[in-house]
Design a protein around this motif. Sequence first.
Motif, PDB file in Angstrom:
ATOM      1  N   ILE A 108     -19.667   0.957  -5.978  1.00  0.00           N
ATOM      2  CA  ILE A 108     -19.055   1.684  -4.867  1.00  0.00           C
ATOM      3  C   ILE A 108     -19.704   1.251  -3.545  1.00  0.00           C
ATOM      4  O   ILE A 108     -19.021   1.014  -2.552  1.00  0.00           O
ATOM      5  N   GLU A 109     -21.036   1.144  -3.538  1.00  0.00           N
ATOM      6  CA  GLU A 109     -21.751   0.756  -2.324  1.00  0.00           C
ATOM      7  C   GLU A 109     -21.345  -0.637  -1.864  1.00  0.00           C
ATOM      8  O   GLU A 109     -21.109  -0.882  -0.680  1.00  0.00           O
ATOM      9  N   LEU A 110     -21.261  -1.564  -2.806  1.00  0.00           N
ATOM     10  CA  LEU A 110     -20.865  -2.933  -2.477  1.00  0.00           C
ATOM     11  C   LEU A 110     -19.411  -2.992  -2.015  1.00  0.00           C
ATOM     12  O   LEU A 110     -19.070  -3.746  -1.105  1.00  0.00           O
ATOM     13  N   ALA A 111     -18.559  -2.178  -2.619  1.00  0.00           N
ATOM     14  CA  ALA A 111     -17.151  -2.134  -2.208  1.00  0.00           C
ATOM     15  C   ALA A 111     -17.034  -1.682  -0.755  1.00  0.00           C
ATOM     16  O   ALA A 111     -16.265  -2.266   0.020  1.00  0.00           O
ATOM     17  N   TRP A 112     -17.798  -0.658  -0.367  1.00  0.00           N
ATOM     18  CA  TRP A 112     -17.762  -0.194   1.026  1.00  0.00           C
ATOM     19  C   TRP A 112     -18.285  -1.265   1.973  1.00  0.00           C
ATOM     20  O   TRP A 112     -17.862  -1.345   3.119  1.00  0.00           O
ATOM     21  N   GLU A 113     -19.177  -2.117   1.480  1.00  0.00           N
ATOM     22  CA  GLU A 113     -19.743  -3.176   2.322  1.00  0.00           C
ATOM     23  C   GLU A 113     -18.820  -4.401   2.407  1.00  0.00           C
ATOM     24  O   GLU A 113     -18.572  -4.924   3.491  1.00  0.00           O
ATOM     25  N   LEU A 114     -18.314  -4.869   1.257  1.00  0.00           N
ATOM     26  CA  LEU A 114     -17.568  -6.126   1.219  1.00  0.00           C
ATOM     27  C   LEU A 114     -16.066  -5.995   1.449  1.00  0.00           C
ATOM     28  O   LEU A 114     -15.447  -6.887   2.034  1.00  0.00           O
ATOM     29  N   LEU A 115     -15.487  -4.911   0.965  1.00  0.00           N
ATOM     30  CA  LEU A 115     -14.029  -4.774   1.006  1.00  0.00           C
ATOM     31  C   LEU A 115     -13.653  -3.299   1.142  1.00  0.00           C
ATOM     32  O   LEU A 115     -13.048  -2.714   0.247  1.00  0.00           O
ATOM     33  N   PRO A 116     -14.020  -2.697   2.271  1.00  0.00           N
ATOM     34  CA  PRO A 116     -13.773  -1.261   2.417  1.00  0.00           C
ATOM     35  C   PRO A 116     -12.286  -0.949   2.592  1.00  0.00           C
ATOM     36  O   PRO A 116     -11.556  -1.734   3.198  1.00  0.00           O
ATOM     37  N   PRO A 117     -11.852   0.180   2.069  1.00  0.00           N
ATOM     38  CA  PRO A 117     -10.473   0.603   2.315  1.00  0.00           C
ATOM     39  C   PRO A 117     -10.324   1.022   3.778  1.00  0.00           C
ATOM     40  O   PRO A 117     -11.292   1.437   4.408  1.00  0.00           O
ATOM     41  N   MET A 118      -9.118   0.876   4.298  1.00  0.00           N
ATOM     42  CA  MET A 118      -8.837   1.233   5.692  1.00  0.00           C
ATOM     43  C   MET A 118      -8.202   2.609   5.761  1.00  0.00           C
ATOM     44  O   MET A 118      -7.430   2.986   4.889  1.00  0.00           O
ATOM     45  N   ASP A 119      -8.510   3.322   6.808  1.00  0.00           N
ATOM     46  CA  ASP A 119      -7.823   4.574   7.092  1.00  0.00           C
ATOM     47  C   ASP A 119      -6.498   4.263   7.775  1.00  0.00           C
ATOM     48  O   ASP A 119      -6.366   3.250   8.462  1.00  0.00           O
ATOM     49  N   GLY A 120      -5.550   5.126   7.578  1.00  0.00           N
ATOM     50  CA  GLY A 120      -4.280   4.988   8.274  1.00  0.00           C
ATOM     51  C   GLY A 120      -3.175   5.680   7.514  1.00  0.00           C
ATOM     52  O   GLY A 120      -3.133   5.647   6.282  1.00  0.00           O
ATOM     53  N   PHE A 121      -2.269   6.296   8.249  1.00  0.00           N
ATOM     54  CA  PHE A 121      -1.205   7.067   7.621  1.00  0.00           C
ATOM     55  C   PHE A 121      -0.345   6.222   6.688  1.00  0.00           C
ATOM     56  O   PHE A 121      -0.019   6.628   5.587  1.00  0.00           O
ATOM     57  N   PHE A 122       0.047   5.013   7.122  1.00  0.00           N
ATOM     58  CA  PHE A 122       0.963   4.194   6.334  1.00  0.00           C
ATOM     59  C   PHE A 122       0.248   3.396   5.246  1.00  0.00           C
ATOM     60  O   PHE A 122       0.881   2.701   4.476  1.00  0.00           O
ATOM     61  N   PHE A 123      -1.074   3.471   5.210  1.00  0.00           N
ATOM     62  CA  PHE A 123      -1.826   2.618   4.306  1.00  0.00           C
ATOM     63  C   PHE A 123      -2.046   3.223   2.929  1.00  0.00           C
ATOM     64  O   PHE A 123      -2.464   2.559   2.016  1.00  0.00           O
ATOM     65  N   GLN A 124      -1.805   4.515   2.758  1.00  0.00           N
ATOM     66  CA  GLN A 124      -2.066   5.155   1.479  1.00  0.00           C
ATOM     67  C   GLN A 124      -0.949   6.128   1.154  1.00  0.00           C
ATOM     68  O   GLN A 124      -0.278   6.623   2.043  1.00  0.00           O
ATOM     69  N   THR A 125      -0.787   6.393  -0.089  1.00  0.00           N
ATOM     70  CA  THR A 125       0.191   7.385  -0.504  1.00  0.00           C
ATOM     71  C   THR A 125      -0.195   8.724   0.102  1.00  0.00           C
ATOM     72  O   THR A 125      -1.273   9.241  -0.162  1.00  0.00           O
ATOM     73  N   GLY A 126       0.673   9.237   0.952  1.00  0.00           N
ATOM     74  CA  GLY A 126       0.416  10.527   1.573  1.00  0.00           C
ATOM     75  C   GLY A 126      -0.529  10.480   2.747  1.00  0.00           C
ATOM     76  O   GLY A 126      -0.832  11.497   3.335  1.00  0.00           O
ATOM     77  N   GLY A 127      -1.010   9.305   3.131  1.00  0.00           N
ATOM     78  CA  GLY A 127      -1.924   9.204   4.260  1.00  0.00           C
ATOM     79  C   GLY A 127      -3.280   9.767   3.906  1.00  0.00           C
ATOM     80  O   GLY A 127      -3.632   9.940   2.753  1.00  0.00           O
ATOM     81  N   GLY A 135      -6.783   3.437  -7.845  1.00  0.00           N
ATOM     82  CA  GLY A 135      -5.824   2.544  -7.194  1.00  0.00           C
ATOM     83  C   GLY A 135      -6.500   1.394  -6.471  1.00  0.00           C
ATOM     84  O   GLY A 135      -5.994   0.270  -6.453  1.00  0.00           O
ATOM     85  N   TYR A 136      -7.641   1.647  -5.883  1.00  0.00           N
ATOM     86  CA  TYR A 136      -8.428   0.607  -5.210  1.00  0.00           C
ATOM     87  C   TYR A 136      -8.754  -0.517  -6.188  1.00  0.00           C
ATOM     88  O   TYR A 136      -8.549  -1.692  -5.900  1.00  0.00           O
ATOM     89  N   TRP A 137      -9.267  -0.138  -7.364  1.00  0.00           N
ATOM     90  CA  TRP A 137      -9.677  -1.132  -8.355  1.00  0.00           C
ATOM     91  C   TRP A 137      -8.473  -1.843  -8.967  1.00  0.00           C
ATOM     92  O   TRP A 137      -8.538  -3.051  -9.257  1.00  0.00           O
ATOM     93  N   LEU A 138      -7.364  -1.145  -9.130  1.00  0.00           N
ATOM     94  CA  LEU A 138      -6.140  -1.791  -9.625  1.00  0.00           C
ATOM     95  C   LEU A 138      -5.618  -2.814  -8.628  1.00  0.00           C
ATOM     96  O   LEU A 138      -5.162  -3.896  -9.007  1.00  0.00           O
ATOM     97  N   ASP A 139      -5.700  -2.492  -7.343  1.00  0.00           N
ATOM     98  CA  ASP A 139      -5.296  -3.449  -6.305  1.00  0.00           C
ATOM     99  C   ASP A 139      -6.178  -4.696  -6.346  1.00  0.00           C
ATOM    100  O   ASP A 139      -5.695  -5.824  -6.196  1.00  0.00           O
ATOM    101  N   LEU A 140      -7.475  -4.502  -6.557  1.00  0.00           N
ATOM    102  CA  LEU A 140      -8.390  -5.652  -6.655  1.00  0.00           C
ATOM    103  C   LEU A 140      -8.062  -6.509  -7.873  1.00  0.00           C
ATOM    104  O   LEU A 140      -8.091  -7.747  -7.801  1.00  0.00           O
ATOM    105  N   GLN A 141      -7.762  -5.855  -8.995  1.00  0.00           N
ATOM    106  CA  GLN A 141      -7.406  -6.591 -10.209  1.00  0.00           C
ATOM    107  C   GLN A 141      -6.141  -7.410  -9.985  1.00  0.00           C
ATOM    108  O   GLN A 141      -6.068  -8.581 -10.364  1.00  0.00           O
ATOM    109  N   HIS A 142      -5.133  -6.810  -9.355  1.00  0.00           N
ATOM    110  CA  HIS A 142      -3.882  -7.511  -9.040  1.00  0.00           C
ATOM    111  C   HIS A 142      -4.159  -8.708  -8.125  1.00  0.00           C
ATOM    112  O   HIS A 142      -3.661  -9.817  -8.372  1.00  0.00           O
TER     113      HIS A 142
END
Length: 170
Positions: A108-127, A135-142
């Motif tokens: 989790i710590e490395l994820a926040w450092e190397l590839l942090p998720p972005m805030d934003g209304f259109f960026f996530q289901t439901g904002g 979902g974060y990890w599934l996106d990385l796998q894809h």
Amino acid sequence: MGLDMYLNVRENVTEYNYGKAQGTAVRIKSPKYDTLISTTTIKGMKEIPLIVTTEYTVIYWRKANQIHGWFVDNLADGVDIQQRIPVSRDNLVKLLDTCSILLDTRSIELAWELLPPMDGFFFQTGGGPAQLNEGYWLDLQHAHEELSKLLEQITEENKWDYNLEYQASW
């Protein structure tokens, strides 16, 4: 509405490719060119184009805001205006390596450092606030799977044959 993300490739296809046969440079007729000419040119043209340019999406993501953030931060100087962003093979290798590290460690710590998720209304289901959920990890796998397949096709030797661009819309 949401974050739709596209990695597109634009390819210039000519009538002949050049290669080597028994150590000698030879021209080789391009079957791809003939197919494109027969299916896509304007009927009745007097002149057949010397080069046909085709563009297509090679990777599509939906709401993978950490991937979007990587492209914007690393290749667009943090400017996010839904523009087309040029991408090199080397860029894709770096993104693949980052995904590999995170998928291997699940840190989790490395994820926040190397590839942090972005805030934003259109960026996530439901904002709402950025999260490191499943979902974060599934996106990385894809991303890892698709980038691996693409980089098998776009090699160090043929990378100049392809123009890659990233673009997102929301």
